[in-house]
Design a protein around this motif. Sequence first.
Motif, PDB file in Angstrom:
ATOM      1  N   GLY A 285       0.796  -1.220   0.000  1.00  0.00           N
ATOM      2  CA  GLY A 285       0.000   0.000   0.000  1.00  0.00           C
ATOM      3  C   GLY A 285       0.826   1.265   0.000  1.00  0.00           C
ATOM      4  O   GLY A 285       0.396   2.278  -0.527  1.00  0.00           O
ATOM      5  N   HIS A 286       2.043   1.218   0.597  1.00  0.00           N
ATOM      6  CA  HIS A 286       2.861   2.431   0.649  1.00  0.00           C
ATOM      7  C   HIS A 286       3.753   2.562  -0.579  1.00  0.00           C
ATOM      8  O   HIS A 286       4.541   3.498  -0.651  1.00  0.00           O
TER       9      HIS A 286
ATOM     10  N   GLY B 154      -4.957  -0.263   2.548  1.00  0.00           N
ATOM     11  CA  GLY B 154      -5.720  -1.129   3.419  1.00  0.00           C
ATOM     12  C   GLY B 154      -7.168  -1.267   3.004  1.00  0.00           C
ATOM     13  O   GLY B 154      -7.699  -2.374   2.935  1.00  0.00           O
ATOM     14  N   PHE B 155      -7.832  -0.143   2.711  1.00  0.00           N
ATOM     15  CA  PHE B 155      -9.246  -0.194   2.358  1.00  0.00           C
ATOM     16  C   PHE B 155      -9.452  -0.992   1.070  1.00  0.00           C
ATOM     17  O   PHE B 155     -10.308  -1.874   0.999  1.00  0.00           O
TER      18      PHE B 155
ATOM     19  N   LEU C  61       3.143   3.382   8.184  1.00  0.00           N
ATOM     20  CA  LEU C  61       2.145   3.254   7.104  1.00  0.00           C
ATOM     21  C   LEU C  61       1.818   1.799   6.771  1.00  0.00           C
ATOM     22  O   LEU C  61       0.633   1.451   6.675  1.00  0.00           O
TER      23      LEU C  61
ATOM     24  N   MET D 241      -0.259   0.356   9.578  1.00  0.00           N
ATOM     25  CA  MET D 241      -1.627   0.881   9.558  1.00  0.00           C
ATOM     26  C   MET D 241      -2.410   0.285   8.400  1.00  0.00           C
ATOM     27  O   MET D 241      -3.604   0.021   8.526  1.00  0.00           O
ATOM     28  N   ASN D 242      -1.731   0.061   7.248  1.00  0.00           N
ATOM     29  CA  ASN D 242      -2.402  -0.571   6.118  1.00  0.00           C
ATOM     30  C   ASN D 242      -2.901  -1.952   6.500  1.00  0.00           C
ATOM     31  O   ASN D 242      -4.028  -2.332   6.167  1.00  0.00           O
TER      32      ASN D 242
ATOM     33  N   VAL E 172      -5.929  -1.583   8.967  1.00  0.00           N
ATOM     34  CA  VAL E 172      -7.156  -1.203   8.270  1.00  0.00           C
ATOM     35  C   VAL E 172      -7.600  -2.318   7.337  1.00  0.00           C
ATOM     36  O   VAL E 172      -8.809  -2.577   7.186  1.00  0.00           O
TER      37      VAL E 172
END
Lengths: 149, 87
Positions: free
Chosen positions: A27-28, A34-35, A118, A121-122, A125
Amino acid sequence: MTVVVRTVARIIAPMILAFGGYVIMHGHLTPGGGFQGGAVAASALALLAISFGFGRWKGIKAPLSFLEDLGALAFVALGFLGIGYTFFRNVLAASGGLFGAPVPPGPNPGLLETGGTLPLMNWAVGLKVIAGLGSVVLLLGLFGGEDDR
Amino acid sequence: MKWVRVGALLLVVGLLFGAAAWMRPFGRPSLAEMDAYFIQKAQAEAGANNVVTSVVFDYRGFDTLGEATVLFCAVVGVALVLRRVLR
């Protein structure tokens, strides 16, 4: 569902899950996060639930609930990690620790161990979205009644 | 009365077309300082090559917490409405 649908779902669902995991993990670096990855992986759960019937997925409710709690708590905890500066400050970025490798400047494919909080957190989420959308699909399917055609 | 409504509609449509004609060229916003800051500093500050992710999870992390809360509330609402099937 018919044996054709079941066979195709059995082949394709691991690929969808792997792609969702890839979108979350990178994701980064690449478009997604994540979403989006969580929604992709939850669609694999929906495919399996619809093709194999909702009844046999009743036992997955407790793990989904646990994943939802884990994701939410991990996300808030990672936000509180930077409370020494501000809420949601990225304290792990370029620190040399976990996911703290320095980022090469300019356009480049990127390194997986960059990003600080990040990627974590990804993942938080992503787990939350998988569990949330998966449980919504499961609840709606169970509400609709058993349909094992 | 009918002509008043037609006139008002024509006025609104004319204003919209005028606004479209006055719009800036696509891809050239009038205020770009914030965009330039994110694009130039995201790699060094947030450590992410994906600038969108650095905005979503770092610069605007609090907003993402609200988004996650909205998702949680949606799931709780569905579970509440369909709670009979949980038993």
